[in-house]
Design a protein around this motif. Sequence first.
Motif, PDB file in Angstrom:
ATOM      1  N   GLU A  20     -29.221  -3.876   4.142  1.00  0.00           N
ATOM      2  CA  GLU A  20     -28.213  -3.443   3.172  1.00  0.00           C
ATOM      3  C   GLU A  20     -26.807  -3.762   3.683  1.00  0.00           C
ATOM      4  O   GLU A  20     -25.931  -4.175   2.915  1.00  0.00           O
ATOM      5  CB  GLU A  20     -28.359  -1.943   2.910  1.00  0.00           C
ATOM      6  CG  GLU A  20     -29.669  -1.573   2.225  1.00  0.00           C
ATOM      7  CD  GLU A  20     -29.899  -0.071   2.150  1.00  0.00           C
ATOM      8  OE1 GLU A  20     -30.445   0.393   1.127  1.00  0.00           O
ATOM      9  OE2 GLU A  20     -29.540   0.637   3.113  1.00  0.00           O
ATOM     10  N   LEU A  21     -26.608  -3.569   4.969  1.00  0.00           N
ATOM     11  CA  LEU A  21     -25.321  -3.913   5.579  1.00  0.00           C
ATOM     12  C   LEU A  21     -25.050  -5.406   5.481  1.00  0.00           C
ATOM     13  O   LEU A  21     -23.908  -5.828   5.285  1.00  0.00           O
ATOM     14  CB  LEU A  21     -25.304  -3.471   7.047  1.00  0.00           C
ATOM     15  CG  LEU A  21     -25.160  -1.969   7.307  1.00  0.00           C
ATOM     16  CD1 LEU A  21     -25.474  -1.648   8.758  1.00  0.00           C
ATOM     17  CD2 LEU A  21     -23.752  -1.492   6.957  1.00  0.00           C
ATOM     18  N   GLN A  22     -26.105  -6.187   5.591  1.00  0.00           N
ATOM     19  CA  GLN A  22     -25.959  -7.641   5.490  1.00  0.00           C
ATOM     20  C   GLN A  22     -25.489  -8.037   4.091  1.00  0.00           C
ATOM     21  O   GLN A  22     -24.648  -8.930   3.930  1.00  0.00           O
ATOM     22  CB  GLN A  22     -27.286  -8.325   5.822  1.00  0.00           C
ATOM     23  CG  GLN A  22     -27.170  -9.834   5.978  1.00  0.00           C
ATOM     24  CD  GLN A  22     -28.463 -10.458   6.477  1.00  0.00           C
ATOM     25  OE1 GLN A  22     -29.496  -9.798   6.575  1.00  0.00           O
ATOM     26  NE2 GLN A  22     -28.422 -11.737   6.800  1.00  0.00           N
ATOM     27  N   LYS A  23     -26.027  -7.372   3.064  1.00  0.00           N
ATOM     28  CA  LYS A  23     -25.587  -7.636   1.686  1.00  0.00           C
ATOM     29  C   LYS A  23     -24.122  -7.253   1.507  1.00  0.00           C
ATOM     30  O   LYS A  23     -23.347  -7.973   0.879  1.00  0.00           O
ATOM     31  CB  LYS A  23     -26.454  -6.849   0.700  1.00  0.00           C
ATOM     32  CG  LYS A  23     -27.874  -7.366   0.559  1.00  0.00           C
ATOM     33  CD  LYS A  23     -28.648  -6.535  -0.457  1.00  0.00           C
ATOM     34  CE  LYS A  23     -30.086  -7.032  -0.593  1.00  0.00           C
ATOM     35  NZ  LYS A  23     -30.862  -6.196  -1.554  1.00  0.00           N
ATOM     36  N   LEU A  24     -23.753  -6.111   2.068  1.00  0.00           N
ATOM     37  CA  LEU A  24     -22.371  -5.651   1.961  1.00  0.00           C
ATOM     38  C   LEU A  24     -21.425  -6.591   2.695  1.00  0.00           C
ATOM     39  O   LEU A  24     -20.308  -6.852   2.228  1.00  0.00           O
ATOM     40  CB  LEU A  24     -22.255  -4.233   2.523  1.00  0.00           C
ATOM     41  CG  LEU A  24     -20.884  -3.560   2.419  1.00  0.00           C
ATOM     42  CD1 LEU A  24     -20.465  -3.398   0.963  1.00  0.00           C
ATOM     43  CD2 LEU A  24     -20.907  -2.193   3.111  1.00  0.00           C
ATOM     44  N   PHE A 114     -22.474  -2.957  -5.979  1.00  0.00           N
ATOM     45  CA  PHE A 114     -23.228  -2.583  -4.779  1.00  0.00           C
ATOM     46  C   PHE A 114     -23.605  -1.099  -4.832  1.00  0.00           C
ATOM     47  O   PHE A 114     -24.731  -0.718  -4.482  1.00  0.00           O
ATOM     48  CB  PHE A 114     -22.388  -2.869  -3.531  1.00  0.00           C
ATOM     49  CG  PHE A 114     -23.078  -2.560  -2.234  1.00  0.00           C
ATOM     50  CD1 PHE A 114     -23.943  -3.473  -1.644  1.00  0.00           C
ATOM     51  CD2 PHE A 114     -22.867  -1.342  -1.590  1.00  0.00           C
ATOM     52  CE1 PHE A 114     -24.587  -3.181  -0.445  1.00  0.00           C
ATOM     53  CE2 PHE A 114     -23.505  -1.045  -0.397  1.00  0.00           C
ATOM     54  CZ  PHE A 114     -24.367  -1.970   0.176  1.00  0.00           C
ATOM     55  N   LEU A 115     -22.676  -0.251  -5.300  1.00  0.00           N
ATOM     56  CA  LEU A 115     -22.938   1.187  -5.372  1.00  0.00           C
ATOM     57  C   LEU A 115     -24.055   1.517  -6.360  1.00  0.00           C
ATOM     58  O   LEU A 115     -24.806   2.477  -6.155  1.00  0.00           O
ATOM     59  CB  LEU A 115     -21.668   1.940  -5.781  1.00  0.00           C
ATOM     60  CG  LEU A 115     -20.530   1.999  -4.758  1.00  0.00           C
ATOM     61  CD1 LEU A 115     -19.349   2.774  -5.325  1.00  0.00           C
ATOM     62  CD2 LEU A 115     -20.995   2.624  -3.454  1.00  0.00           C
ATOM     63  N   PRO A 119     -26.632   4.087  -4.141  1.00  0.00           N
ATOM     64  CA  PRO A 119     -25.835   5.278  -4.504  1.00  0.00           C
ATOM     65  C   PRO A 119     -25.540   6.226  -3.346  1.00  0.00           C
ATOM     66  O   PRO A 119     -24.599   7.020  -3.431  1.00  0.00           O
ATOM     67  CB  PRO A 119     -26.702   5.963  -5.565  1.00  0.00           C
ATOM     68  CG  PRO A 119     -28.088   5.460  -5.321  1.00  0.00           C
ATOM     69  CD  PRO A 119     -27.927   4.053  -4.841  1.00  0.00           C
ATOM     70  N   LYS A 120     -26.307   6.147  -2.256  1.00  0.00           N
ATOM     71  CA  LYS A 120     -26.061   7.066  -1.141  1.00  0.00           C
ATOM     72  C   LYS A 120     -24.680   6.853  -0.523  1.00  0.00           C
ATOM     73  O   LYS A 120     -24.110   7.775   0.074  1.00  0.00           O
ATOM     74  CB  LYS A 120     -27.136   6.917  -0.066  1.00  0.00           C
ATOM     75  CG  LYS A 120     -27.320   5.510   0.473  1.00  0.00           C
ATOM     76  CD  LYS A 120     -28.569   5.412   1.333  1.00  0.00           C
ATOM     77  CE  LYS A 120     -28.881   3.972   1.714  1.00  0.00           C
ATOM     78  NZ  LYS A 120     -30.167   3.853   2.438  1.00  0.00           N
ATOM     79  N   VAL A 121     -24.124   5.652  -0.708  1.00  0.00           N
ATOM     80  CA  VAL A 121     -22.787   5.376  -0.174  1.00  0.00           C
ATOM     81  C   VAL A 121     -21.737   6.198  -0.915  1.00  0.00           C
ATOM     82  O   VAL A 121     -20.717   6.587  -0.340  1.00  0.00           O
ATOM     83  CB  VAL A 121     -22.460   3.866  -0.274  1.00  0.00           C
ATOM     84  CG1 VAL A 121     -21.026   3.585   0.183  1.00  0.00           C
ATOM     85  CG2 VAL A 121     -23.436   3.061   0.570  1.00  0.00           C
TER      86      VAL A 121
END
Length: 227
Positions: A20-24, A114-115, A119-121
């Motif tokens: 997920e961090l890689q996508k961000l 992305f959110l 959604p946890k972000v």
Amino acid sequence: MRVMIELKDFRVFKDLKPEELQKLEGLVRKIDYGEEELIFMEGAPAFGFYLVFKGAVKLVKRSAKGKSQILKIVGPGGLLGETTLFDKGLHNAYAKTIVPSTVGFIERGDFFFFLEHHPKVIFRFFEYLSLELKAFQNKLAERSYASSKERLARLILALDRLGLELSRAELAEMAGVSSKTAIRTLSELESRGIISVDNRRINVLKEDYLRRLSEPFSLEVDKAIII
């Protein structure tokens, strides 16, 4: 302040998995700034928000009469422009680097997409905004109840934590005191062996004394931020 951090080190993204961090990461546009470089202007449209990966940035509000007030200083792991992310408004202050810095930018539309899938972000973001709001509320109370010495003590400890140096004028701005008061207070603390002053650098010699002096006002949002 010279260390470059990664996305996983930001409080708001700490729940994300590596993939997920890689996508961000693909949404972040990193820019290197020199010392005292403007990142965004007060009154400019806000198209997203900023992440400080390295260095330090000050957020400054200027009055109609030309007086300046440093609202906060953001180091690695902190955010800028986050308050306009959801209201699509204008920047209500300007951001300028204090030292050479690396700052990332994420466009609002890309981040909202992305959110939707992560959604946890959102909860981490609201937690961050809530802590920042409480810190600013405490700062208002500090201005009313704390002496200039108590305010400067808290600020000196915070600057020491981030390894930052400010001019006497900037120090006075953040503490909400006059430059004369800031200089007089620093001289008093130095004469008592609480700190030592070397040009702009303030070295803390008796941390416990400054901590007792700066209580009970807790303005810490994140270790990366000084309010």
